[in-house]
Motif scaffolding. Structure first.
Motif, PDB file in Angstrom:
ATOM      1  N   ARG A 112      16.159  -2.724  22.135  1.00 27.58           N
ATOM      2  CA  ARG A 112      16.843  -3.948  22.541  1.00 27.58           C
ATOM      3  C   ARG A 112      18.286  -3.668  22.963  1.00 27.58           C
ATOM      4  NH1 ARG A 112      15.245  -7.450  17.733  1.00 27.58           N
ATOM      5  NH2 ARG A 112      13.605  -5.915  17.522  1.00 27.58           N
ATOM      6  N   PRO A 147       9.140  -3.970  25.434  1.00 34.08           N
ATOM      7  CA  PRO A 147       9.285  -3.192  24.189  1.00 34.08           C
ATOM      8  C   PRO A 147       8.082  -3.292  23.238  1.00 34.08           C
ATOM      9  CG  PRO A 147      11.289  -4.410  24.672  1.00 34.08           C
ATOM     10  CD  PRO A 147      10.259  -4.885  25.649  1.00 34.08           C
ATOM     11  N   THR A 148       7.265  -4.350  23.339  1.00 33.58           N
ATOM     12  CA  THR A 148       6.120  -4.454  22.425  1.00 33.58           C
ATOM     13  C   THR A 148       4.956  -3.559  22.864  1.00 33.58           C
ATOM     14  OG1 THR A 148       5.134  -6.305  23.625  1.00 33.58           O
ATOM     15  CG2 THR A 148       6.651  -6.854  21.848  1.00 33.58           C
ATOM     16  N   GLU A 151       3.719  -1.091  20.197  1.00 29.16           N
ATOM     17  CA  GLU A 151       2.886  -1.614  19.119  1.00 29.16           C
ATOM     18  C   GLU A 151       1.439  -1.800  19.576  1.00 29.16           C
ATOM     19  OE1 GLU A 151       5.358  -5.008  17.931  1.00 29.16           O
ATOM     20  OE2 GLU A 151       6.880  -3.426  17.941  1.00 29.16           O
ATOM     21  N   ALA A 155      -1.698   0.183  17.953  1.00 30.44           N
ATOM     22  CA  ALA A 155      -2.821  -0.547  17.351  1.00 30.44           C
ATOM     23  C   ALA A 155      -4.125  -0.110  18.008  1.00 30.44           C
ATOM     24  CB  ALA A 155      -2.612  -2.054  17.503  1.00 30.44           C
TER      25      ALA A 155
ATOM     26  N   VAL B 156      -4.048  -2.970  11.395  1.00 28.79           N
ATOM     27  CA  VAL B 156      -5.351  -2.717  12.024  1.00 28.79           C
ATOM     28  C   VAL B 156      -6.449  -2.754  10.958  1.00 28.79           C
ATOM     29  CG1 VAL B 156      -6.752  -0.995  13.203  1.00 28.79           C
ATOM     30  CG2 VAL B 156      -4.428  -1.451  13.988  1.00 28.79           C
ATOM     31  N   ASP B 193       9.878  -8.539  18.141  1.00 28.95           N
ATOM     32  CA  ASP B 193       9.271  -9.206  19.295  1.00 28.95           C
ATOM     33  C   ASP B 193       7.818  -9.596  19.025  1.00 28.95           C
ATOM     34  OD1 ASP B 193      11.677  -8.428  20.216  1.00 28.95           O
ATOM     35  OD2 ASP B 193      10.943  -6.955  21.653  1.00 28.95           O
ATOM     36  N   GLY B 194       7.080  -8.751  18.299  1.00 27.59           N
ATOM     37  CA  GLY B 194       5.675  -9.021  18.027  1.00 27.59           C
ATOM     38  C   GLY B 194       5.518 -10.293  17.205  1.00 27.59           C
TER      39      GLY B 194
END
Lengths: 363, 206
Positions: A112, A147-148, A151, A155, B156, B193-194
């Motif tokens: 960020r 930016p996500t 993740e 996953a 997960v 953000d998630g």
């Protein structure tokens, strides 16, 4: 004012025992002989973004030998009059930690503050080698926009490793497969969306630019059925063949990035070494322009040994584009003459080796 | 310190040190805080240390898993499962006893629990047979359960397990999961953000 590092401090970082640099907002040119620690400075800057940096090194590899006391990178980063002090370090045997303005934060928080985009000589063979490198290149660009993305990719990887284990063990539990595949489909579709967005933004940024560098026509290929529904169906229907293979044969981990040298209609992998480098530079500059549009400031650019494959004309064109963009571009090269075409405002640094440690001084 | 030979003195020291080392293996304690705890107990031997040792001995002998829900108890059926008022048609499925305690601490849930005893993970060799999933199906029928609330981690493995359990009880009860989003008293500025994305997707009208 654009995003820029104001001061950079290295402590026991690879060849640098202790170094401090004050840099201006414009380009930063570091010159010096091989082994003088130029790329190490760029690597230190790359660690001001999330992840393993431009060498993809583990924290233990970075510590200066023989001391092995861990390492530290400190920086003051400014953007639109907003300033942040970043401190990232790793003690021996420990993972890397990050502090921003003296508060411990997760690595993702770095994304960020500073978007950092790089080009290193290891990427010179990007178009001729395996798809993995191209996926990684695209994922870094996708991450710079979103930016996500990290993740979603993590996953997906985790759920896929679980599924691969079931496949290898020959497990016969449709509900277990289904539970994992739902997550793979959901996170995989997010990965696909981010990659498509990145390709679209790069394409737009190349189309709208006046540049001396060739435009690359980009497309996504590979065994990667688009969309959550299609992915879920591919996983479900592929269980039997996947079990024979012992791994998942379709999905975002099998995607590839294809590039066409638009002007000549030639695939990137068939172009000359110099032209391939020019294509990569074109994409990195397009990434920077698109980010500047989206965020109001260009990213910090790290261009390692960028001058090596460029003739004097292209080099001057590159510098002009960087200056027009207003980006703080950190560049390395063996000789000071490679950076003569840079304008007055550039920060010039001479690197040398002195008694087993790198030495940096303003030039 | 007369009357102690050199060797037995060393031995006594060693036993105190060994106790401190054992304490240091407990979560939340390090070597220094463990030594401080041992010293604190030694200074209150009758008031604290002996009763504590007795209590530990008793619990170690008596503690067992509740045959209904898998909660820890000193009886065959735990206090929550024994309480009739909590048979309200809702079962909250949690990963472990720590999650159950967290839910109880909040005091917001008035139904019964079902402790799975782990999460599905092929890489860690934890399969459906290692979790208490067949028992959950039995309880839905026996206890007249209408709603199964999945309170599993947003990882997960947690979500794989949630999908698996939802699939296993499908048709016999309504299945819901905990919401994900802005924590109570939380500021958006500090959220990742998630989480902001999840909160936005789970928005509701005011």
């Amino acid at each position: 004012m654009a995003l820029a590092i104001e001061t950079l401090t290295l402590s026991h970082f690879r060849s640098h025992r202790a170094a401090e640099l004050s840099v201006g907002p414009g380009p930063v040119a570091i010159h010096g002989p091989n082994g003088s620690g130029k790329t190490n400075v760029l690597e230190a800057v790359s660690l001001l973004s999330p992840g393993r940096g431009l060498r993809r090194a583990g924290p233990g590899e970075i510590a200066r030998r023989p001391e092995g006391v861990g390492w530290r990178v400190g920086a003051v980063v400014g953007r639109h009059g907003d300033r942040h002090a970043i401190d990232t370090r790793a003690e021996p045997g420990a993972t890397r930690t990050v502090r921003v303005d003296d508060k411990a934060v997760p690595q993702v928080a770095l994304g960020r503050i500073a978007r950092i985009v790089w080009l290193v000589p290891a990427m010179d063979r990007l178009w001729t080698e395996g798809a993995e490198g191209r996926r990684r290149f695209l994922d870094r660009i996708a991450l710079s926009f979103e930016p996500t993305h990290a993740e979603a990719a993590l996953a997906y990887e985790k759920a896929m490793r679980e599924r691969n284990r079931l496949l290898k063990d020959g497990a016969d539990d449709p509900a277990w497969y289904a539970a994992l595949e739902r997550q793979m489909a959901r996170s995989g579709a997010a990965v696909q969306d981010n990659r498509l967005h990145a390709v679209r933004r790069l394409t737009e940024a190349q189309a709208g630019a006046v540049t001396a560098f060739p435009a690359a026509g980009l497309s996504l290929t590979g065994d990667d059925p688009p969309g959550e529904e299609a992915l879920a169906a591919a996983f479900r229907n592929g269980r039997r063949t996947d079990m024979y293979a012992g791994r998942t044969l379709a999905g975002p981990h099998r995607a590839d990035l294809a590039a066409l040298w638009a002007e000549k209609g030639v695939e990137a992998r068939l172009a000359s070494t110099g032209e391939q480098k020019a294509l990569l530079l074109s994409l990195v500059l397009a990434n920077a322009r698109a980010l500047a549009e989206d965020l109001g400031t260009p990213p910090i650019l790290l261009l390692d040994e960028v001058a090596a494959h460029l003739d004097a004309g292209r080099r001057a064109a590159l510098y002009a584009e960087i200056e027009a963009l207003g980006a703080q571009a950190w560049m390395t090269g063996t000789g000071a003459e490679l950076f003569e075409a840079l304008r007055e405002g550039a920060t010039r640094v001479a690197a040398s080796e002195d008694g087993g440690a790198s030495l940096l001084r303003a030039a | 310190m007369t009357g102690f030979g050199h060797n037995s003195e060393d031995e006594a020291e060693g036993r105190i040190e060994a106790l401190a080392e054992m304490m240091a293996r407990l979560p939340g304690l390090g070597p220094r805080s463990a030594r401080r705890a041992v010293l604190h107990m030694l200074q209150r031997r009758d008031l604290l240390m002996t009763p504590l040792a007795d209590a530990m001995h008793d619990v170690a002998a008596a503690a067992r898993e509740c045959v209904q829900c898998g909660n820890l108890s000193t009886a065959e059926t735990c206090a929550i499962c024994r309480e009739e008022r909590r048979a309200n048609g809702e079962i909250c499925v949690v990963e472990d006893v720590a999650s159950l305690w967290a839910m109880e601490r909040a005091g917001a849930f008035r139904g019964r629990y079902h402790v799975l005893g782990g999460l599905l993970s092929a890489l860690d060799n934890v399969g459906p047979d290692d979790l208490r999933i067949p028992r959950l199906r039995g309880r839905i029928a026996d206890e007249g359960v209408r709603e199964v609330i999945l309170a599993l981690p947003a990882t997960v493995d947690g979500q794989t397990t949630a999908h698996y359990v939802a699939d296993a009880v499908e048709g016999s009860a309504t299945v819901s999961t905990l919401a994900q989003g802005v924590p109570v008293g939380g500021e958006l500025d500090y959220l990742d953000d998630g989480t902001i994305g999840a909160a936005l997707r789970a928005r509701r009208s005011l």
